[in-house]
Design a protein around this motif. Structure first.
Motif, PDB file in Angstrom:
ATOM      1  N   UNK A 184      37.388  57.702  10.574  1.00 15.52           N
ATOM      2  CA  UNK A 184      37.362  56.304  10.143  1.00 15.52           C
ATOM      3  C   UNK A 184      35.980  55.679  10.305  1.00 15.52           C
ATOM      4  N   UNK A 185      34.937  56.500  10.250  1.00 10.78           N
ATOM      5  CA  UNK A 185      33.571  56.026  10.444  1.00 10.78           C
ATOM      6  C   UNK A 185      33.047  55.483   9.114  1.00 10.78           C
ATOM      7  N   UNK A 186      32.485  54.285   9.179  1.00  8.84           N
ATOM      8  CA  UNK A 186      31.984  53.623   7.968  1.00  8.84           C
ATOM      9  C   UNK A 186      30.506  53.274   8.085  1.00  8.84           C
ATOM     10  N   UNK A 187      29.794  53.911   8.981  1.00 14.11           N
ATOM     11  CA  UNK A 187      28.412  53.532   9.287  1.00 14.11           C
ATOM     12  C   UNK A 187      27.502  53.670   8.074  1.00 14.11           C
ATOM     13  N   UNK A 188      26.529  52.774   8.009  1.00 14.73           N
ATOM     14  CA  UNK A 188      25.475  52.840   7.010  1.00 14.73           C
ATOM     15  C   UNK A 188      24.098  52.994   7.652  1.00 14.73           C
ATOM     16  N   UNK A 189      24.047  53.001   8.993  1.00 16.61           N
ATOM     17  CA  UNK A 189      22.794  53.177   9.725  1.00 16.61           C
ATOM     18  C   UNK A 189      23.025  54.083  10.923  1.00 16.61           C
ATOM     19  N   UNK A 190      22.028  54.934  11.218  1.00 16.51           N
ATOM     20  CA  UNK A 190      22.078  55.841  12.362  1.00 16.51           C
ATOM     21  C   UNK A 190      20.744  55.745  13.099  1.00 16.51           C
ATOM     22  N   UNK A 191      20.792  55.540  14.418  1.00 18.82           N
ATOM     23  CA  UNK A 191      19.594  55.622  15.250  1.00 18.82           C
ATOM     24  C   UNK A 191      19.916  56.485  16.459  1.00 18.82           C
ATOM     25  N   UNK A 192      18.878  57.019  17.095  1.00 16.79           N
ATOM     26  CA  UNK A 192      19.056  57.889  18.256  1.00 16.79           C
ATOM     27  C   UNK A 192      18.184  57.424  19.402  1.00 16.79           C
ATOM     28  N   UNK A 193      18.729  57.540  20.618  1.00 12.52           N
ATOM     29  CA  UNK A 193      17.988  57.181  21.814  1.00 12.52           C
ATOM     30  C   UNK A 193      18.915  57.219  23.018  1.00 12.52           C
ATOM     31  N   UNK A 194      18.326  57.206  24.204  1.00 13.16           N
ATOM     32  CA  UNK A 194      19.113  57.177  25.446  1.00 13.16           C
ATOM     33  C   UNK A 194      19.493  55.732  25.725  1.00 13.16           C
ATOM     34  N   UNK A 195      20.662  55.324  25.273  1.00 14.71           N
ATOM     35  CA  UNK A 195      21.068  53.921  25.363  1.00 14.71           C
ATOM     36  C   UNK A 195      21.975  53.631  26.557  1.00 14.71           C
ATOM     37  N   UNK A 196      22.272  54.643  27.381  1.00  8.90           N
ATOM     38  CA  UNK A 196      23.101  54.380  28.556  1.00  8.90           C
ATOM     39  C   UNK A 196      22.453  54.836  29.858  1.00  8.90           C
ATOM     40  N   UNK A 197      21.209  55.313  29.784  1.00  6.55           N
ATOM     41  CA  UNK A 197      20.468  55.655  30.993  1.00  6.55           C
ATOM     42  C   UNK A 197      20.882  56.943  31.665  1.00  6.55           C
ATOM     43  N   UNK A 198      21.554  57.846  30.931  1.00 10.10           N
ATOM     44  CA  UNK A 198      21.986  59.110  31.543  1.00 10.10           C
ATOM     45  C   UNK A 198      20.971  60.230  31.358  1.00 10.10           C
ATOM     46  N   UNK A 199      19.830  59.922  30.755  1.00 14.48           N
ATOM     47  CA  UNK A 199      18.796  60.929  30.562  1.00 14.48           C
ATOM     48  C   UNK A 199      18.971  61.779  29.331  1.00 14.48           C
TER      49      UNK A 199
END
Length: 267
Positions: A184-199
């Motif tokens: 059910x994913x409808x995304x139109x944008x994808x970004x990557x990065x450590x957004x929760x601080x787990x390394x």
């Protein structure tokens, strides 16, 4: 009479003042400045334009543009203007994204494009030859794509949303490595990065899904989307980037993935 004259002069000054620079410019002798060199940086925000490296040391600057009609164009700089020097065959549907990357580890950058009707094409970025295309009918539609190395091999993978699922695709050997259970994913944008601080890096989709980039686990599904466009930036000095989302082309919201919530304003 004297007061009337002063009043008339004052009124004339008020009327003419806003137009004075233009009147001076029209009546004063001027030397036409050299036209500014076109700046490709002004096109950075478009998903379907990429700057190409010059073909040689003395060759002109180039850029490629994919249009909504299903054609790829290449333009070269001629003095202060740009001329179209190449036009592709029809790619069967509108081009929705365009990238420049070495996806097959041949030490040469390829043009990677995808269409709204689910086709992916690799082209030689020097001669514009078609190198590879996925079979017709693999996917009915693709709504978002990013190129990023998310495993332990050497080349970048293709991450894209197709037919409601997030997929990871090997660009060198051209096969589907993984697809999400979520359909059910409808995304139109994808970004990557450590957004929760787990390394470790996460795959962030603008419709609210956050996946672990290496192990592909779903880490969080936000109850609301992150925005039409999203960027990552640490704005509270906790060394963890927040998701900054833009809605309707103007309104911004900030999300803390590590705290699993939208960031509230503080007074």
């Amino acid at each position: 009479m004297k007061n009337r004259y002063v009043l008339s002069v004052c009124m004339a000054t008020l009327i003419v003042a806003p137009f004075w620079p233009h009147l001076v410019a029209a009546t004063s002798p001027t030397v036409d400045p050299l036209p500014a060199k076109p700046k490709l940086q002004t096109l950075d925000e478009f998903d379907c334009i990429v700057v190409l490296p010059p073909a040689g040391k003395q060759e002109p600057d180039r850029f490629a543009l994919g249009d909504a009609h299903g054609f790829l164009h290449v333009f070269e700089q001629r003095g202060q203007v740009w001329d179209e020097v190449w036009l592709s065959e029809y790619f069967e549907s509108g081009i929705a994204g365009l990238f420049l990357a070495d996806v097959n580890l041949d030490d040469l950058d390829e043009l990677v494009l995808y269409t709204e009707d689910g086709r992916i094409h690799f082209l030689d970025s020097a001669a514009y030859r078609l190198l590879w295309s996925n079979p017709p009918g693999d996917y009915a539609s693709i709504t978002a794509m990013a190129l990023h190395n998310v495993d332990e091999d050497e080349q970048a993978e293709l991450l894209f949303v197709a037919d409601g699922r997030l997929l990871i695709y090997d660009g060198r050997d051209q096969f589907e490595e993984w697809r999400s259970d979520q359909d059910n994913i409808t995304a139109t944008r994808i970004v990557l990065g450590d957004v929760d601080g787990d390394g470790a890096e996460e795959i962030v989709l603008n419709d609210g899904f956050v996946f672990d980039a290496l192990y592909r686990d779903l880490e969080w599904q936000s109850p609301e989307p992150f925005g039409d466009r999203i960027r990552l930036l640490d704005i509270d000095d906790d060394t963890i980037p927040e998701i900054i989302g833009e809605f309707q082309g103007r309104f911004l919201r900030v999300f803390d993935v590590d705290l699993r919530r939208m960031k509230a304003a503080r007074r």
